[in-house]
Design a protein around this motif. Sequence first.
Motif, PDB file in Angstrom:
ATOM      1  N   TYR A  19       0.832  -1.206   0.000  1.00 51.39           N
ATOM      2  CA  TYR A  19       0.000   0.000   0.000  1.00 51.39           C
ATOM      3  C   TYR A  19       0.862   1.250   0.000  1.00 51.39           C
ATOM      4  O   TYR A  19       0.506   2.271  -0.585  1.00 51.39           O
ATOM      5  CB  TYR A  19      -1.001  -0.026   1.160  1.00 51.39           C
ATOM      6  CG  TYR A  19      -0.554   0.584   2.457  1.00 51.39           C
ATOM      7  CD1 TYR A  19      -0.593   1.971   2.658  1.00 51.39           C
ATOM      8  CD2 TYR A  19      -0.118  -0.214   3.505  1.00 51.39           C
ATOM      9  CE1 TYR A  19      -0.191   2.531   3.853  1.00 51.39           C
ATOM     10  CE2 TYR A  19       0.279   0.337   4.708  1.00 51.39           C
ATOM     11  CZ  TYR A  19       0.245   1.709   4.872  1.00 51.39           C
ATOM     12  OH  TYR A  19       0.645   2.267   6.063  1.00 51.39           O
ATOM     13  N   LYS A  20       2.040   1.184   0.621  1.00 56.96           N
ATOM     14  CA  LYS A  20       2.945   2.332   0.604  1.00 56.96           C
ATOM     15  C   LYS A  20       3.510   2.552  -0.801  1.00 56.96           C
ATOM     16  O   LYS A  20       3.702   3.694  -1.224  1.00 56.96           O
ATOM     17  CB  LYS A  20       4.072   2.133   1.607  1.00 56.96           C
ATOM     18  CG  LYS A  20       3.632   2.281   3.059  1.00 56.96           C
ATOM     19  CD  LYS A  20       4.797   2.131   4.015  1.00 56.96           C
ATOM     20  CE  LYS A  20       4.354   2.319   5.463  1.00 56.96           C
ATOM     21  NZ  LYS A  20       5.474   2.154   6.416  1.00 56.96           N
ATOM     22  N   GLN A  21       3.765   1.461  -1.517  1.00 55.37           N
ATOM     23  CA  GLN A  21       4.243   1.602  -2.893  1.00 55.37           C
ATOM     24  C   GLN A  21       3.183   2.253  -3.777  1.00 55.37           C
ATOM     25  O   GLN A  21       3.496   3.085  -4.631  1.00 55.37           O
ATOM     26  CB  GLN A  21       4.610   0.225  -3.461  1.00 55.37           C
ATOM     27  CG  GLN A  21       5.890  -0.351  -2.882  1.00 55.37           C
ATOM     28  CD  GLN A  21       6.209  -1.708  -3.474  1.00 55.37           C
ATOM     29  OE1 GLN A  21       6.406  -1.821  -4.685  1.00 55.37           O
ATOM     30  NE2 GLN A  21       6.257  -2.738  -2.648  1.00 55.37           N
ATOM     31  N   GLN A  24       3.124   5.852  -3.046  1.00 56.67           N
ATOM     32  CA  GLN A  24       4.293   6.491  -3.665  1.00 56.67           C
ATOM     33  C   GLN A  24       4.083   6.722  -5.150  1.00 56.67           C
ATOM     34  O   GLN A  24       4.408   7.784  -5.696  1.00 56.67           O
ATOM     35  CB  GLN A  24       5.530   5.619  -3.439  1.00 56.67           C
ATOM     36  CG  GLN A  24       6.819   6.233  -3.936  1.00 56.67           C
ATOM     37  CD  GLN A  24       7.263   7.401  -3.065  1.00 56.67           C
ATOM     38  OE1 GLN A  24       7.415   7.248  -1.863  1.00 56.67           O
ATOM     39  NE2 GLN A  24       7.439   8.563  -3.663  1.00 56.67           N
ATOM     40  N   LEU A  25       3.520   5.715  -5.843  1.00 50.62           N
ATOM     41  CA  LEU A  25       3.269   5.841  -7.272  1.00 50.62           C
ATOM     42  C   LEU A  25       2.313   6.995  -7.566  1.00 50.62           C
ATOM     43  O   LEU A  25       2.532   7.785  -8.491  1.00 50.62           O
ATOM     44  CB  LEU A  25       2.685   4.532  -7.814  1.00 50.62           C
ATOM     45  CG  LEU A  25       3.658   3.348  -7.942  1.00 50.62           C
ATOM     46  CD1 LEU A  25       2.897   2.075  -8.260  1.00 50.62           C
ATOM     47  CD2 LEU A  25       4.705   3.624  -9.003  1.00 50.62           C
ATOM     48  N   GLY A 222       6.907  10.984   0.797  1.00 48.87           N
ATOM     49  CA  GLY A 222       6.919  10.015   1.875  1.00 48.87           C
ATOM     50  C   GLY A 222       8.285   9.686   2.438  1.00 48.87           C
ATOM     51  O   GLY A 222       8.389   8.969   3.442  1.00 48.87           O
ATOM     52  N   VAL A 223       9.347  10.195   1.820  1.00 50.71           N
ATOM     53  CA  VAL A 223      10.718   9.912   2.284  1.00 50.71           C
ATOM     54  C   VAL A 223      11.181  11.035   3.220  1.00 50.71           C
ATOM     55  O   VAL A 223      11.148  12.206   2.832  1.00 50.71           O
ATOM     56  CB  VAL A 223      11.692   9.796   1.094  1.00 50.71           C
ATOM     57  CG1 VAL A 223      13.120   9.574   1.596  1.00 50.71           C
ATOM     58  CG2 VAL A 223      11.263   8.669   0.167  1.00 50.71           C
ATOM     59  N   PRO A 224      11.609  10.716   4.460  1.00 49.65           N
ATOM     60  CA  PRO A 224      12.113  11.762   5.356  1.00 49.65           C
ATOM     61  C   PRO A 224      13.332  12.450   4.746  1.00 49.65           C
ATOM     62  O   PRO A 224      14.241  11.784   4.252  1.00 49.65           O
ATOM     63  CB  PRO A 224      12.483  10.989   6.632  1.00 49.65           C
ATOM     64  CG  PRO A 224      11.695   9.724   6.560  1.00 49.65           C
ATOM     65  CD  PRO A 224      11.616   9.385   5.099  1.00 49.65           C
ATOM     66  N   VAL A 225      13.332  13.774   4.782  1.00 51.01           N
ATOM     67  CA  VAL A 225      14.424  14.539   4.175  1.00 51.01           C
ATOM     68  C   VAL A 225      15.297  15.198   5.233  1.00 51.01           C
ATOM     69  O   VAL A 225      16.510  15.028   5.251  1.00 51.01           O
ATOM     70  CB  VAL A 225      13.885  15.612   3.205  1.00 51.01           C
ATOM     71  CG1 VAL A 225      15.034  16.456   2.649  1.00 51.01           C
ATOM     72  CG2 VAL A 225      13.103  14.963   2.070  1.00 51.01           C
TER      73      VAL A 225
END
Length: 252
Positions: A19-21, A24-25, A222-225
Amino acid sequence: MRNLSQSANSEANAPAALYKQIKQLIQDRVRRGEWKPGDRIPSENNLVDTLGVSRMTVNRALRELTEQGTLVRLSGVGTFVAESKPQSTLLMIAQINDEVRARGHEYSHEILLQRREPAPGEVAAALGLTALASVFHVVVLHRENGLPVQLEDRFVNPKAAPAFIDQDFAQNLPSKYLLATVPAHEIEHVVDAVLPTPEQAKTLEIGAEACLSLTRRTWSSGVPVTFARFIHPGSRYRLGCRFQPADAQQHS
């Protein structure tokens, strides 16, 4: 969209990853402008068929994106990319150099630290990394008319901004570089009243006075920066904003 099925039992083994993928898409297509605000995205049935996953997995991804404000779901009509909404400056990433110069004052800054190092526990947790994973660390002192007004202590996820540590921050501030190269899709701000450590007080050229601490985390798709803390002497700086609520804008 690519098929996410890796094996007959992959979804049963890693439903969260699937579900996270999917989230992301969808976020990537919105970010790239393939799906613009107001566009209707493929139906839930279409996504199930295209991605080769269960309806439950797709539904969760769409539900969470709706809760986060990325999508709008209209019963019997479809799912749409949400229109962008104005945000207050406190919720956005303000540039202190622009703020100082807008007041007609002189701005300057000093890079106190710029290196790669193992992430302390709090930083690793904030960036979703394993303990002692490698992170980029910069410390910047910002001045207004020569007087320290902000101490910036910033950690950056190398996976999100691999060239960050190689930049010349004497010429381009860390926050400006990140905004120009890594879009911030989510921002978290927490403000606290704190007493500075002796080292912070010395750097800020103050005594044991109360300071305002602004802690910021940002995510891109969704990626921590970044995980950053900004310390401001209470006698020299205020945090605030002025904005128009959405309901009021509709009637203005």
